[in-house]
Design a protein around this motif. Structure first.
Motif, PDB file in Angstrom:
ATOM      1  N   SER A   8      17.755 -38.560  11.685  1.00  0.00           N
ATOM      2  CA  SER A   8      17.475 -38.809  13.620  1.00  0.00           C
ATOM      3  C   SER A   8      17.788 -37.173  13.554  1.00  0.00           C
ATOM      4  CB  SER A   8      18.914 -39.251  13.558  1.00  0.00           C
ATOM      5  OG  SER A   8      20.645 -38.672  12.688  1.00  0.00           O
ATOM      6  N   ALA A   9      17.359 -37.136  15.092  1.00  0.00           N
ATOM      7  CA  ALA A   9      17.331 -35.808  15.690  1.00  0.00           C
ATOM      8  C   ALA A   9      18.345 -35.759  17.002  1.00  0.00           C
ATOM      9  CB  ALA A   9      15.944 -35.201  15.910  1.00  0.00           C
ATOM     10  N   SER A  10      19.250 -35.503  17.980  1.00  0.00           N
ATOM     11  CA  SER A  10      19.152 -34.854  19.424  1.00  0.00           C
ATOM     12  C   SER A  10      18.655 -33.798  19.684  1.00  0.00           C
ATOM     13  CB  SER A  10      20.949 -34.678  18.595  1.00  0.00           C
ATOM     14  OG  SER A  10      20.800 -32.872  18.928  1.00  0.00           O
ATOM     15  N   GLY A  11      18.924 -33.523  21.029  1.00  0.00           N
ATOM     16  CA  GLY A  11      17.699 -32.552  21.765  1.00  0.00           C
ATOM     17  C   GLY A  11      18.733 -31.034  22.038  1.00  0.00           C
ATOM     18  N   GLN A  12      19.509 -31.172  21.054  1.00  0.00           N
ATOM     19  CA  GLN A  12      20.529 -30.018  21.024  1.00  0.00           C
ATOM     20  C   GLN A  12      20.085 -28.834  19.858  1.00  0.00           C
ATOM     21  OE1 GLN A  12      22.211 -29.316  23.262  1.00  0.00           O
ATOM     22  NE2 GLN A  12      20.967 -30.859  24.470  1.00  0.00           N
ATOM     23  N   GLY A  13      19.471 -29.371  18.995  1.00  0.00           N
ATOM     24  CA  GLY A  13      19.046 -28.678  17.744  1.00  0.00           C
ATOM     25  C   GLY A  13      19.859 -29.081  16.539  1.00  0.00           C
ATOM     26  N   THR A  14      20.248 -30.356  17.132  1.00  0.00           N
ATOM     27  CA  THR A  14      20.871 -30.701  15.598  1.00  0.00           C
ATOM     28  C   THR A  14      19.990 -32.472  14.753  1.00  0.00           C
ATOM     29  OG1 THR A  14      23.097 -30.709  16.494  1.00  0.00           O
ATOM     30  CG2 THR A  14      22.642 -32.318  15.066  1.00  0.00           C
ATOM     31  N   LEU A  15      19.714 -31.919  13.841  1.00  0.00           N
ATOM     32  CA  LEU A  15      19.294 -32.604  13.297  1.00  0.00           C
ATOM     33  C   LEU A  15      19.498 -32.992  11.867  1.00  0.00           C
ATOM     34  CD1 LEU A  15      16.016 -33.431  12.237  1.00  0.00           C
ATOM     35  CD2 LEU A  15      15.590 -31.298  10.856  1.00  0.00           C
ATOM     36  N   GLN A  16      19.659 -34.248  11.578  1.00  0.00           N
ATOM     37  CA  GLN A  16      20.115 -34.726  10.051  1.00  0.00           C
ATOM     38  C   GLN A  16      19.058 -36.153   9.214  1.00  0.00           C
ATOM     39  OE1 GLN A  16      24.198 -37.122  11.104  1.00  0.00           O
ATOM     40  NE2 GLN A  16      23.935 -38.543   9.867  1.00  0.00           N
ATOM     41  N   PHE A  17      19.022 -35.439   8.310  1.00  0.00           N
ATOM     42  CA  PHE A  17      18.644 -36.206   7.258  1.00  0.00           C
ATOM     43  C   PHE A  17      18.890 -36.646   5.837  1.00  0.00           C
ATOM     44  CE2 PHE A  17      16.951 -32.029   6.679  1.00  0.00           C
ATOM     45  CZ  PHE A  17      16.504 -31.844   5.510  1.00  0.00           C
ATOM     46  N   GLY A  18      18.568 -36.983   4.882  1.00  0.00           N
ATOM     47  CA  GLY A  18      19.400 -37.780   3.263  1.00  0.00           C
ATOM     48  C   GLY A  18      18.140 -37.443   2.827  1.00  0.00           C
ATOM     49  N   VAL A  19      18.384 -37.020   1.632  1.00  0.00           N
ATOM     50  CA  VAL A  19      16.850 -37.265   0.699  1.00  0.00           C
ATOM     51  C   VAL A  19      17.245 -37.897  -1.014  1.00  0.00           C
ATOM     52  CG1 VAL A  19      15.696 -35.718  -0.877  1.00  0.00           C
ATOM     53  CG2 VAL A  19      16.329 -34.585   1.306  1.00  0.00           C
ATOM     54  N   THR A  20      16.748 -38.666  -1.175  1.00  0.00           N
ATOM     55  CA  THR A  20      16.760 -39.237  -2.550  1.00  0.00           C
ATOM     56  C   THR A  20      15.945 -38.614  -3.528  1.00  0.00           C
ATOM     57  OG1 THR A  20      14.894 -41.001  -2.154  1.00  0.00           O
ATOM     58  CG2 THR A  20      17.185 -41.394  -1.029  1.00  0.00           C
ATOM     59  N   ASN A  21      17.217 -37.586  -4.365  1.00  0.00           N
ATOM     60  CA  ASN A  21      16.480 -36.867  -5.214  1.00  0.00           C
ATOM     61  C   ASN A  21      16.736 -37.162  -6.632  1.00  0.00           C
ATOM     62  OD1 ASN A  21      18.388 -36.157  -5.725  1.00  0.00           O
ATOM     63  ND2 ASN A  21      18.420 -34.214  -4.815  1.00  0.00           N
ATOM     64  N   GLY A  22      16.908 -38.242  -6.542  1.00  0.00           N
ATOM     65  CA  GLY A  22      17.291 -38.540  -8.690  1.00  0.00           C
ATOM     66  C   GLY A  22      18.398 -38.144  -8.961  1.00  0.00           C
ATOM     67  N   GLY A  23      19.145 -36.602  -8.670  1.00  0.00           N
ATOM     68  CA  GLY A  23      19.525 -36.061  -9.662  1.00  0.00           C
ATOM     69  C   GLY A  23      18.997 -34.872  -9.417  1.00  0.00           C
ATOM     70  N   SER A  24      18.560 -34.300  -8.370  1.00  0.00           N
ATOM     71  CA  SER A  24      17.330 -32.971  -8.742  1.00  0.00           C
ATOM     72  C   SER A  24      18.357 -31.969  -8.650  1.00  0.00           C
ATOM     73  CB  SER A  24      16.467 -33.082  -8.072  1.00  0.00           C
ATOM     74  OG  SER A  24      15.101 -33.681  -8.390  1.00  0.00           O
ATOM     75  N   PRO A  25      17.884 -30.494  -8.904  1.00  0.00           N
ATOM     76  CA  PRO A  25      19.104 -29.598  -7.934  1.00  0.00           C
ATOM     77  C   PRO A  25      18.786 -29.322  -7.059  1.00  0.00           C
ATOM     78  CG  PRO A  25      17.383 -28.863  -9.773  1.00  0.00           C
ATOM     79  CD  PRO A  25      17.103 -30.388  -9.320  1.00  0.00           C
ATOM     80  N   ALA A  26      19.438 -28.660  -6.262  1.00  0.00           N
ATOM     81  CA  ALA A  26      20.107 -28.599  -4.428  1.00  0.00           C
ATOM     82  C   ALA A  26      18.859 -27.789  -3.781  1.00  0.00           C
ATOM     83  CB  ALA A  26      20.942 -27.641  -4.416  1.00  0.00           C
ATOM     84  N   PHE A  27      17.963 -28.350  -3.089  1.00  0.00           N
ATOM     85  CA  PHE A  27      17.381 -27.645  -2.187  1.00  0.00           C
ATOM     86  C   PHE A  27      17.806 -26.794  -1.067  1.00  0.00           C
ATOM     87  CE2 PHE A  27      15.821 -31.945  -3.962  1.00  0.00           C
ATOM     88  CZ  PHE A  27      14.400 -31.705  -4.517  1.00  0.00           C
ATOM     89  N   THR A  28      16.555 -25.916  -0.612  1.00  0.00           N
ATOM     90  CA  THR A  28      17.645 -25.424   0.704  1.00  0.00           C
ATOM     91  C   THR A  28      16.266 -25.934   2.203  1.00  0.00           C
ATOM     92  OG1 THR A  28      17.551 -23.165  -0.960  1.00  0.00           O
ATOM     93  CG2 THR A  28      17.227 -22.979   1.794  1.00  0.00           C
ATOM     94  N   VAL A  29      16.621 -25.989   3.202  1.00  0.00           N
ATOM     95  CA  VAL A  29      16.148 -25.977   3.845  1.00  0.00           C
ATOM     96  C   VAL A  29      15.115 -25.583   4.446  1.00  0.00           C
ATOM     97  CG1 VAL A  29      15.849 -27.163   6.048  1.00  0.00           C
ATOM     98  CG2 VAL A  29      17.142 -28.312   4.329  1.00  0.00           C
TER      99      VAL A  29
END
Length: 69
Positions: A8-29
């Protein structure tokens, strides 16, 4: 395989999402306006991301990707 969920995204620059990563290490955006030059937006995070990109409204098109160390 990775899957993006709850995008989901707003017009104000806010983005939200989930990632199903099966226990993988953390990601950087990372973000880019041209798919060549990338800028780090977040430090490593785990499956649910709440990203605020205040610069998003400055660009007609903005791309995001996940980076794994």
């Amino acid at each position: 395989p990775l899957q993006l969920t709850g995008l989901s995204a707003s017009g104000q620059g806010t983005l939200q999402f989930g990632v199903t990563n099966g226990g993988s290490p953390a990601f950087t955006v990372l973000a880019s306006t041209n798919l060549v030059d990338w800028q780090m937006l977040t430090n490593p995070a785990v499956p649910q991301y709440h990203l605020n990109d205040p610069d998003a409204a400055k660009y007609p098109r903005r791309f995001y990707r996940l980076h794994w160390p």
